[in-house]
Scaffold this active site. Structure first.
Site, PDB file in Angstrom:
ATOM      1  N   LYS A 104      97.741  51.598  73.759  1.00  0.00           N
ATOM      2  CA  LYS A 104      96.486  51.470  72.777  1.00  0.00           C
ATOM      3  C   LYS A 104      95.100  51.331  73.230  1.00  0.00           C
ATOM      4  CE  LYS A 104      95.668  51.890  68.069  1.00  0.00           C
ATOM      5  NZ  LYS A 104      94.740  52.894  68.480  1.00  0.00           N
ATOM      6  N   LYS A 140      93.143  53.394  77.430  1.00  0.00           N
ATOM      7  CA  LYS A 140      91.730  53.784  77.331  1.00  0.00           C
ATOM      8  C   LYS A 140      91.408  55.288  77.715  1.00  0.00           C
ATOM      9  CE  LYS A 140      88.121  51.792  75.528  1.00  0.00           C
ATOM     10  NZ  LYS A 140      88.150  50.664  74.550  1.00  0.00           N
ATOM     11  N   SER A 396      93.433  48.482  63.778  1.00  0.00           N
ATOM     12  CA  SER A 396      94.239  49.850  64.231  1.00  0.00           C
ATOM     13  C   SER A 396      95.765  49.538  64.058  1.00  0.00           C
ATOM     14  CB  SER A 396      94.048  50.104  65.778  1.00  0.00           C
ATOM     15  OG  SER A 396      92.692  50.702  65.721  1.00  0.00           O
TER      16      SER A 396
HETATM   17  P1  NAD Z   1      78.788  52.675  69.455  1.00  0.00           P
HETATM   18  O1  NAD Z   1      78.408  53.876  70.166  1.00  0.00           O
HETATM   19  O2  NAD Z   1      79.022  52.919  68.044  1.00  0.00           O
HETATM   20  O3  NAD Z   1      77.259  51.829  69.483  1.00  0.00           O
HETATM   21  C1  NAD Z   1      76.873  51.584  70.816  1.00  0.00           C
HETATM   22  C2  NAD Z   1      75.477  51.052  70.555  1.00  0.00           C
HETATM   23  O4  NAD Z   1      74.754  50.539  71.731  1.00  0.00           O
HETATM   24  C3  NAD Z   1      74.636  52.377  70.281  1.00  0.00           C
HETATM   25  O5  NAD Z   1      73.878  52.000  68.973  1.00  0.00           O
HETATM   26  C4  NAD Z   1      73.835  52.490  71.604  1.00  0.00           C
HETATM   27  O6  NAD Z   1      72.537  53.123  71.491  1.00  0.00           O
HETATM   28  C5  NAD Z   1      73.516  51.360  72.237  1.00  0.00           C
HETATM   29  N1  NAD Z   1      73.380  51.107  73.494  1.00  0.00           N
HETATM   30  C6  NAD Z   1      73.638  51.733  74.458  1.00  0.00           C
HETATM   31  N2  NAD Z   1      73.181  51.331  75.520  1.00  0.00           N
HETATM   32  C7  NAD Z   1      72.263  50.173  75.332  1.00  0.00           C
HETATM   33  C8  NAD Z   1      71.807  49.408  75.968  1.00  0.00           C
HETATM   34  N3  NAD Z   1      71.414  49.660  77.440  1.00  0.00           N
HETATM   35  N4  NAD Z   1      70.766  48.328  75.313  1.00  0.00           N
HETATM   36  C9  NAD Z   1      71.175  48.290  74.061  1.00  0.00           C
HETATM   37  N5  NAD Z   1      71.821  49.191  73.310  1.00  0.00           N
HETATM   38  C10 NAD Z   1      72.339  50.059  73.920  1.00  0.00           C
HETATM   39  O7  NAD Z   1      79.697  51.958  70.293  1.00  0.00           O
HETATM   40  P2  NAD Z   1      80.632  50.747  69.553  1.00  0.00           P
HETATM   41  O8  NAD Z   1      81.961  51.239  69.086  1.00  0.00           O
HETATM   42  O9  NAD Z   1      79.795  49.856  68.581  1.00  0.00           O
HETATM   43  O10 NAD Z   1      81.005  50.016  70.954  1.00  0.00           O
HETATM   44  C11 NAD Z   1      80.300  48.902  71.405  1.00  0.00           C
HETATM   45  C12 NAD Z   1      80.831  48.092  72.289  1.00  0.00           C
HETATM   46  O11 NAD Z   1      82.054  47.443  71.875  1.00  0.00           O
HETATM   47  C13 NAD Z   1      81.553  48.966  73.635  1.00  0.00           C
HETATM   48  O12 NAD Z   1      81.629  48.010  74.706  1.00  0.00           O
HETATM   49  C14 NAD Z   1      83.034  49.043  73.107  1.00  0.00           C
HETATM   50  O13 NAD Z   1      83.844  49.345  74.239  1.00  0.00           O
HETATM   51  C15 NAD Z   1      83.120  47.734  72.363  1.00  0.00           C
HETATM   52  N6  NAD Z   1      84.427  47.533  71.380  1.00  0.00           N
HETATM   53  C16 NAD Z   1      84.306  48.608  70.378  1.00  0.00           C
HETATM   54  C17 NAD Z   1      85.464  48.486  69.581  1.00  0.00           C
HETATM   55  C18 NAD Z   1      85.286  49.568  68.312  1.00  0.00           C
HETATM   56  O14 NAD Z   1      86.247  49.434  67.368  1.00  0.00           O
HETATM   57  N7  NAD Z   1      84.410  50.449  68.119  1.00  0.00           N
HETATM   58  C19 NAD Z   1      86.318  47.637  69.587  1.00  0.00           C
HETATM   59  C20 NAD Z   1      86.470  46.762  70.898  1.00  0.00           C
HETATM   60  C21 NAD Z   1      85.343  46.857  71.505  1.00  0.00           C
END
Ligand code: NAD
Length: 506
Positions: A104, A140, A396
């Site tokens: 997952k 992943k 999930s």
């Molecule tokens: P997303 O694409 O929805 O959002 C990421 C945001 O970060 C965007 O708005 C982008 O513009 C911004 N960003 C990118 N580079 C940046 C920087 N240098 N400085 C500031 N902002 C920046 O992604 P997400 O789903 O919110 O994921 C964010 C983090 O959380 C990732 O590390 C991801 O692996 C982790 N994560 C996500 C989930 C999920 O359910 N979506 C679950 C666990 C972990």
């Protein structure tokens, strides 16, 4: 098109190839500003955290070797047409551990995606699932594109083509490997993945469970969109309530009136901000890649979100100070700093400047091992990624279970629960001699809706995992990251013991 299916042995060969490639360009200026060139890459960093935790686990050296290594990786390259030219698209899927199935983990669309990043993220998924007792292995995926460079229909073709590759190589399926949203992807992409899988496997009655994070109309579960941000809120709330945490960081222990700065205003950052705001925290800063906003009295998250939707940036936002060099805001004073963007945002270059009392890792891998040591030396408290952002995979899991049961949560028992409670209330009212008001009565007999069950399951999961981590940290006098990972290693080792997948010496 070339494609490569790699077993555990081949995976090692691939890793050797990857190492020989030119060093990956960390294209965001944020990473350049945070990390030194000599700091380990993401995969190495996860390995270093693992090695430290392994010392505090009960697993044997042989078992540790097995847990740490990646089971399989898939690397595909396929052509896409863009403005009359052919562009080769590179995508990866890594299955770090199949000690439990399915694997997952999300799929991200980002120009910085590479194999070591995807492998690192899949390893974190293995440890994360174990921390929160979600019965999955870690996976992943990633496609090396900047989604902003492609139209919606081009993105659809890329997503469908990648899914086809996953189908052909048996890297997707309800019992095999189940992707979810991550950076640059959301319900739209998950819908395309589900549809492509179903076209490839029309006989699979459980096809909807091949991917999570889908829209409700396609079999999604209520609460998945906000799950990671909500889990971050539950986790920070729990840690703030621990007396030893309050003492260590000199904090009153409540979310109410705490100041919070969040990096990343995407899915995770936005929802975390919403839940902190709704529970009385002051979200004083939000950091995006091009600009940041700050307001001492607290930002209005919905206004800010509307502004960014309309203007594509925080610039010009009237109700707060706009900061042109966004990374500076990571160094501002606050109670809780929440990196929710990408990995390696706090490294040796900026760790010593961080003034937040607590760092809540909503992103995966936002703090490098060197920075982790500096922050801890400076008395900062870190709530680690494998625990804090596990809300996404937890919900999930609920979505997957819903898809396999083909039944909405609450559908069978809601009315039954309400009727049972009503009968009980009638009895209580009779004995108390006081009738309840209509509002009181409705509140008490209300049977849970799907989103309430999901929130409740997520809250319980986070509370249990935070407390397990705390217990290990206190018992062994180690930090929370090491404790969470040690717990995770012990759980995986227990599931491997007797499975026949580890050679034992007679
Ligand atoms: P997303 O694409 O929805 O959002 C990421 C945001 O970060 C965007 O708005 C982008 O513009 C911004 N960003 C990118 N580079 C940046 C920087 N240098 N400085 C500031 N902002 C920046 O992604 P997400 O789903 O919110 O994921 C964010 C983090 O959380 C990732 O590390 C991801 O692996 C982790 N994560 C996500 C989930 C999920 O359910 N979506 C679950 C666990 C972990």
């Amino acid at each position: 098109m070339t494609s490569m299916l790699a077993s555990r042995h081949v995976s090692q060969a691939i890793r050797r190839n990857v190492v020989s490639l030119p060093a990956r360009l960390h294209s965001t200026s944020a990473v350049n500003r945070a990390t030194e060139d000599h700091e380990p890459k993401f995969l190495q960093a996860v390995g270093m955290f693992f090695d430290e935790a392994a010392k505090h686990s009960n697993a044997t050296a042989e078992t540790l070797k097995h847990i740490k290594s990646t089971d399989s990786v898939l690397s595909v390259t396929f052509p896409m047409e863009k403005d009359g030219k052919t562009v080769m698209i590179r995508g990866y899927r890594s299955q770090h551990s199949r000690h439990r199935l399915p694997c997952k983990g999300g799929i991200r669309f980002a120009s910085e995606v590479d194999l070591q990043e995807v492998e690192a993220l899949s390893a974190l998924m293995t440890y994360k699932c174990a921390v929160v007792d979600v019965p999955f292995g870690g996976g992943k995926g990633g496609i090396m594109i900047n989604p902003k460079d492609w139209t919606e229909s081009e993105l659809e073709r890329i997503t469908r083509r990648f899914t086809l590759e996953l189908c052909q190589k048996n890297f997707i399926g309800p019992g095999v490997d189940v992707p979810a949203p991550d950076v640059g992807t959301g319900p739209r992409e998950m819908g395309w993945i589900a549809d492509t899988y179903r076209n490839f496997n029309p006989q699979d009655v459980n096809g909807a469970a091949c991917v999570t994070g889908k829209a409700l109309s396609l079999g999604g579960v209520r609460g998945r969109t906000e799950a990671t941000g909500l889990g971050v809120y539950y986790g920070i709330r729990e840690f703030l309530s621990f007396p030893e945490v309050q003492k260590k960081i000199n904090h009153h222990g409540q979310v109410q009136d705490s100041s919070v700065i969040i990096q990343g205003f995407g899915n995770v950052g936005y929802w975390a901000a919403k839940f902190f705001e709704a529970n009385g925290a002051r979200v004083t800063g939000i950091v995006e890649y091009d600009a940041a906003v700050y307001s001492e009295k607290g930002l209005n998250i919905e206004h800010l979100s509307q502004w960014r939707k309309e203007h594509g940036t925080f610039r010009g936002f009237p109700d707060a100070k706009v900061i042109d060099s966004p990374m500076d805001l990571l160094e501002a004073e606050c109670d809780v700093l929440i990196p929710a963007a990408l990995e390696r945002q706090i490294g040796l270059r900026n760790a010593h400047k961080i003034r937040a009392k607590m760092i809540g890792e909503a992103a995966n891998g936002p703090v490098t091992p060197g920075a982790d040591a500096v922050l801890r030396q400076n008395g900062k408290l870190i709530v680690p990624d494998l625990l804090l952002n596990a809300g996404g995979v937890c919900v999930s899991y609920f979505e997957w279970a819903k898809n396999l049961s083909h039944l909405r949560f609450g559908r069978m028992n809601k009315r039954w629960d309400e009727r049972s409670k009503e009968q009980l209330l009638n009895l209580v009212e009779g004995n108390a001699g006081r009738p309840l008001s209509e509002v009181e009565r409705r509140q008490m007999i209300h049977g849970a809706e799907e989103h309430e069950l999901v929130y409740s399951g997520l809250e319980d999961t986070m509370i249990v995992a935070c407390n397990e981590t705390r217990q290990t940290a206190n018992a062994k006098n180690i930090d929370y990251r090491t404790a969470a990972m040690a717990n995770s290693i012990n759980k995986i080792a227990a599931s491997l013991a007797g499975s026949g997948s580890i050679f034992t010496h007679a």
